[in-house]
Motif scaffolding. Structure first.
Motif, PDB file in Angstrom:
ATOM      1  N   ALA A 181      15.289  10.061  10.602  1.00 17.87           N
ATOM      2  CA  ALA A 181      14.357   9.139  11.247  1.00 17.87           C
ATOM      3  C   ALA A 181      14.466   9.200  12.767  1.00 17.87           C
ATOM      4  CB  ALA A 181      14.616   7.722  10.756  1.00 17.87           C
ATOM      5  N   GLY A 182      15.640   9.570  13.268  1.00 24.79           N
ATOM      6  CA  GLY A 182      15.855   9.647  14.713  1.00 24.79           C
ATOM      7  C   GLY A 182      15.017  10.718  15.382  1.00 24.79           C
ATOM      8  N   LEU A 183      14.574  11.692  14.601  1.00 27.94           N
ATOM      9  CA  LEU A 183      13.757  12.775  15.173  1.00 27.94           C
ATOM     10  C   LEU A 183      12.487  12.225  15.808  1.00 27.94           C
ATOM     11  CD1 LEU A 183      13.965  15.396  12.260  1.00 27.94           C
ATOM     12  CD2 LEU A 183      15.333  15.341  14.345  1.00 27.94           C
ATOM     13  N   TYR A 184      11.883  11.246  15.135  1.00 33.26           N
ATOM     14  CA  TYR A 184      10.620  10.691  15.627  1.00 33.26           C
ATOM     15  C   TYR A 184      10.815  10.011  16.989  1.00 33.26           C
ATOM     16  CZ  TYR A 184       6.566   7.645  15.985  1.00 33.26           C
ATOM     17  OH  TYR A 184       5.451   6.988  16.442  1.00 33.26           O
ATOM     18  N   GLY A 185      11.916   9.289  17.123  1.00 34.15           N
ATOM     19  CA  GLY A 185      12.188   8.603  18.385  1.00 34.15           C
ATOM     20  C   GLY A 185      12.324   9.571  19.543  1.00 34.15           C
ATOM     21  N   VAL A 243       0.845  -1.200   0.000  1.00 30.44           N
ATOM     22  CA  VAL A 243       0.000   0.000   0.000  1.00 30.44           C
ATOM     23  C   VAL A 243       0.881   1.251   0.000  1.00 30.44           C
ATOM     24  CG1 VAL A 243      -1.816   1.246   1.227  1.00 30.44           C
ATOM     25  CG2 VAL A 243      -1.804  -1.254   1.236  1.00 30.44           C
ATOM     26  N   PHE A 244       1.946   1.185   0.773  1.00 30.66           N
ATOM     27  CA  PHE A 244       2.891   2.308   0.825  1.00 30.66           C
ATOM     28  C   PHE A 244       4.231   1.845   0.237  1.00 30.66           C
ATOM     29  CE2 PHE A 244       0.034   2.680   4.464  1.00 30.66           C
ATOM     30  CZ  PHE A 244      -0.461   3.966   4.300  1.00 30.66           C
ATOM     31  N   SER A 245       4.898   2.768  -0.446  1.00 30.67           N
ATOM     32  CA  SER A 245       6.224   2.395  -0.969  1.00 30.67           C
ATOM     33  C   SER A 245       7.226   2.407   0.185  1.00 30.67           C
ATOM     34  CB  SER A 245       6.653   3.385  -2.054  1.00 30.67           C
ATOM     35  OG  SER A 245       7.015   4.616  -1.460  1.00 30.67           O
ATOM     36  N   PHE A 305       7.615   5.215   6.226  1.00 34.64           N
ATOM     37  CA  PHE A 305       7.936   5.749   7.558  1.00 34.64           C
ATOM     38  C   PHE A 305       7.357   7.157   7.738  1.00 34.64           C
ATOM     39  CE2 PHE A 305      10.801   7.796  10.685  1.00 34.64           C
ATOM     40  CZ  PHE A 305      10.533   6.964  11.757  1.00 34.64           C
ATOM     41  N   GLN A 306       7.382   7.932   6.652  1.00 35.68           N
ATOM     42  CA  GLN A 306       6.812   9.280   6.753  1.00 35.68           C
ATOM     43  C   GLN A 306       5.306   9.226   7.021  1.00 35.68           C
ATOM     44  OE1 GLN A 306       9.062   9.947   3.114  1.00 35.68           O
ATOM     45  NE2 GLN A 306       9.121  12.096   3.660  1.00 35.68           N
ATOM     46  N   GLY A 324       9.368  15.905   3.428  1.00 32.44           N
ATOM     47  CA  GLY A 324      10.001  16.218   4.710  1.00 32.44           C
ATOM     48  C   GLY A 324       9.490  15.303   5.800  1.00 32.44           C
ATOM     49  N   GLY A 325       9.536  15.772   7.046  1.00 34.04           N
ATOM     50  CA  GLY A 325       9.123  14.948   8.174  1.00 34.04           C
ATOM     51  C   GLY A 325      10.216  13.970   8.534  1.00 34.04           C
ATOM     52  N   PRO A 326      10.044  13.243   9.660  1.00 37.93           N
ATOM     53  CA  PRO A 326      11.061  12.261  10.051  1.00 37.93           C
ATOM     54  C   PRO A 326      11.279  11.239   8.933  1.00 37.93           C
ATOM     55  CG  PRO A 326       9.479  12.595  11.802  1.00 37.93           C
ATOM     56  CD  PRO A 326       8.946  13.322  10.618  1.00 37.93           C
ATOM     57  N   GLY A 327      12.515  11.010   8.579  1.00 39.39           N
ATOM     58  CA  GLY A 327      12.819  10.074   7.502  1.00 39.39           C
ATOM     59  C   GLY A 327      12.704  10.691   6.121  1.00 39.39           C
ATOM     60  N   GLY A 328      12.378  11.972   6.061  1.00 42.64           N
ATOM     61  CA  GLY A 328      12.214  12.628   4.767  1.00 42.64           C
ATOM     62  C   GLY A 328      13.549  12.828   4.055  1.00 42.64           C
TER      63      GLY A 328
END
Lengths: 197, 528
Positions: free
Chosen positions: B237-241, B75-77, B82-83, B146-150
């Motif tokens: 991606a670390g931003l989300y954590g 469904v998602f690539s 993750f975004q 953008g966003g975490p993992g962007g």
């Protein structure tokens, strides 16, 4: 029964809602928590760096104590002058109130000046982890100081306009409360960053 | 002895600066864009948060669909999954649950405490427009990769700044709400007589004020770090954590504190009786708020969530919810219960919150669930869904104060039952997967969970969407102007039911009598 109610003496005059003071107390608490949270992140990162056997500050960087001490001492003095201003308005001594508020604003600007001098002495790159954290913590506190100064200045003008006097000095008390919390936040930063480094 | 008395004229004069009624009611677009009326701002919060929130629930459903057959379904690539996952998690709290709760509170709380306006009305209006702008920028940041993992640095920076703006805006709203309860209560309405919903909003708002600034501080650090190379938080991606602590227990419970107050007020009115152990109810709500204080976990991940303090908080957090459920049982036992949609919403929200706190307690035990498992997502979902159900219930219950007419009662009774079933079907599989599988909390990785249970989550998501649609359909009458709309359709106990429906700009017509108990309208009816 209704007659009994009508015969009751009038209710005592309620206290004026201290909306501004309560709102300021909440905002000040939030701002203090933001600074404490930032300092917590700083302490955590420093502890982790030292636990792995590394050094915290990059080679060639240092945090000289004298400007930090001067800034904190000035901040404490500004607390006294702010208290003086609130007290003077309480006694309807407008001249002393103007002098004290002007002095407080002067002290605040001096703290900003001392901190900017400290930045020039640290020789610390923003791209390093300590640099990110130190500039974020002290920068957030500078923003708090500027907010407190603007608040105090607005209340000074309102006092000049005759809005606050005698027992009714809620606005000025609110500005003072925010300023005292700013000083408390400075105390935390002074101890965690300038003294302990 | 009369329970109410006419206040002295000095009351109005003494509180004039804060309570003065505006002279002219603005009309047209100006009435919306330039309004400082808490009812208008609250309505805007409610409508927009639902508009932002529904896509978040759909996203959650799509994740579950992919989770049913992760090997074959895409469904998602891989690049964007993750975004979308972080948008779903962050959006569920900051674009849906928090602003929805704040919206209902903004309309109802000033009325409940007998205030003519909310404290700092311009700040309250600024909070809405700030939140709206921040939310739009947050979505835009994802659209620009953008966003975490962007993959785009400016998009990641925008995401951090947008989330900071959203948080600050919500904090401003919290200050307005807490100040209204603390400083603008009408004469005689002491803090211990404050309606439970207003009390719970004050508790929640104070907790947000004490915890969310820590998130703001963290976002400042992230922004400075990311702008200068990102040395402190690793990859994007670390931003989300770093901010996951806001989305999980104990912190996530602060979003659901008003659920307890809503349930207390609605069930007491529905049972036509006073809350007997009032101090206990207020104490339970306060305790639940305190147990939700999670700022000390800011930026933390991993094993710290299995420290004794976090476990103890998770275990004890069940008790205040049980206390309010016990109170509800006592009300049913002593009173003459009516089956209203409000009561069903209140009970459903309480049960979902109980499910969440029980799941949180179970998931906190290290032997049963590892740190950072998918069970923690289930707990977060339960708190968010409980808050959403209670908020929808709030819109239904206070329909004549929020909208123009009462809501449709039959559809209103159906919606909470569907939402209760759907919520359980979403929460329980995540908790079971966390305990018996090893799905992670911080990534959309379905390989460790129990894939078959994702079918249940899909069904649950569909049910929640249907429940929200049923609730929305039941609320359609609120948009049409009616005649002879009753001020008090429920035989209410608290001051908001004294206000005309819909309430005028200054909320009440004439001066309010001095309040002498927690249920002034019951006093009035007993007196008559």
């Amino acid at each position: 029964m209704a007659d009994a109610a009508l015969a009751l003496p009038p209710a005592p005059q309620p206290a004026r809602p201290r909306v501004l003071l309560v709102g300021t107390a909440l905002v000040a608490a939030g701002a203090f928590m933001a600074i404490v949270g930032l300092v917590g992140v700083y302490i955590s990162a420093r502890t982790n760096a030292l636990a792995t056997g590394g050094t915290w500050l990059p080679a060639g960087s240092s945090i000289p104590l004298t400007p930090g001490n001067m800034a904190f001492a000035t901040m404490l003095l500004s607390g006294v002058s702010m208290w003086w201003a609130v007290d003077a308005v309480g006694k309807n001594d407008r001249q002393m109130a103007y002098l004290a508020l002007a002095l407080t604003i002067f002290f605040g600007i001096a703290v900003i000046n001392a901190t900017s001098f400290l930045y020039s002495q640290m020789d610390l790159a923003v791209s390093s982890t300590p640099g990110v954290l130190i500039f974020a913590v002290t920068g957030a506190h500078l923003a708090m100081i500027i907010l407190g100064l603007v608040y105090a200045a607005v209340m000074t003008f309102r006092t000049l306009g005759g809005e606050y006097h005698g027992r009714d000095r809620e606005g000025l008390t609110a500005a003072a409360l925010f300023w005292y919390v700013t000083i408390a936040a400075h105390a935390v930063i002074w101890l965690a960053i300038y003294v302990t480094k | 002895m009369a329970v109410t008395e006419t206040p002295p004229e000095t009351v109005a004069a003494a509180s004039e600066p804060a309570l003065a009624a505006p002279r002219a009611e603005p009309r047209g677009l100006a009435a919306v864009l330039g309004s400082g009326d808490h009812k208008v701002i609250g309505r805007l919060f409610i409508i927009t948060s639902l508009a932002f929130g529904l896509p978040m629930i759909v996203l959650g459903g799509l994740f579950a669909v992919e989770g049913t057959q992760p090997a074959t379904l895409d469904v998602f690539s891989r690049d964007t999954v993750f975004q979308f996952f972080t948008l779903f998690r962050v959006g569920g709290v900051f674009l849906l649950a928090l602003p929805l709760v704040i919206g209902v509170a903004m309309v109802v709380v000033p009325l409940q405490v007998g205030a003519r306006a909310i404290a700092f009305p311009r700040a309250a209006a600024a909070s809405y427009w700030g939140w709206l702008m921040g939310s739009a920028l947050l979505v835009a940041s994802y659209l620009m990769n953008g966003g975490p993992g962007g993959g785009r640095a400016s998009g990641v920076n925008l995401w951090i700044a947008a989330l900071g703006l959203i948080t600050v805006a919500l904090l401003v709203a919290a200050v307005s709400l807490a100040t209204t309860v603390l400083a603008l209560r009408t004469t005689g309405l002491t803090l211990d007589r404050t309606p439970l919903f207003a009390w719970s909003v004050a508790v929640a708002a104070i907790l947000w004020i004490l915890t969310l600034p820590v998130l703001v501080g963290l976002l400042v650090v992230m922004y400075v770090d990311h702008r200068h190379g990102g040395s402190s938080f690793g990859s994007n991606a670390g931003l989300y954590g770093q901010l996951a602590w806001v989305l999980r227990n104990p912190q996530i419970y602060t979003v659901a504190v008003p659920v307890l107050g809503f349930a207390g007020d609605v069930l007491a009115t529905t049972a036509r009786t006073r809350i007997a152990p009032r101090f206990a109810a207020q104490g339970a709500i306060g305790a639940f708020g305190i147990l939700g204080f999670g700022a000390f976990l800011a930026g933390a991940t991993g094993e710290i969530y299995k420290e004794w303090l976090v476990i103890a908080l998770a275990l004890v957090a069940v008790l205040p919810v049980l206390a309010i459920l016990g109170l509800a049982g006592d009300l049913f036992r002593r009173g003459s219960f009516r089956l209203t949609a409000g009561a069903l919403y209140a009970t459903s929200a309480l049960l979902v919150l109980l499910l969440g706190t029980l799941s949180g307690a179970v998931a906190s035990i290290p032997a049963w669930s590892p740190a950072g498992s998918i069970a923690d997502i289930g707990v977060g979902h339960a708190a968010v869904l409980a808050a959403v159900i209670a908020s929808l219930g709030g819109v239904h219950w206070w329909a004549t104060k929020i909208g123009l007419q009462p809501a449709n009662e039959a559809l209103g009774r159906l919606a909470p039952l569907v939402l209760l079933l759907g919520s359980a079907a979403i929460v329980i599989p995540d908790v079971v997967s966390g305990i018996f599988g090893d799905g992670p909390e911080l990534a959309p990785d379905w390989t460790g969970g129990i894939e078959g249970l994702n079918v249940v989550v899909v069904v649950g998501t569909v049910l929640v969407l249907l429940g929200i649609l049923a609730a929305a359909a039941s609320l359609l009458p609120l948009l049409k102007a009616g005649t002879d709309v009753p001020a008090d359709p429920w035989e209410g106990q608290t001051l908001e039911w004294l206000a005309p429906s819909p309430p005028p700009l200054a909320n009440f017509e004439g001066d309010l009598a001095v309040v002498t108990s927690a249920e002034p309208l019951v006093d009035l009816s007993e007196e008559n």
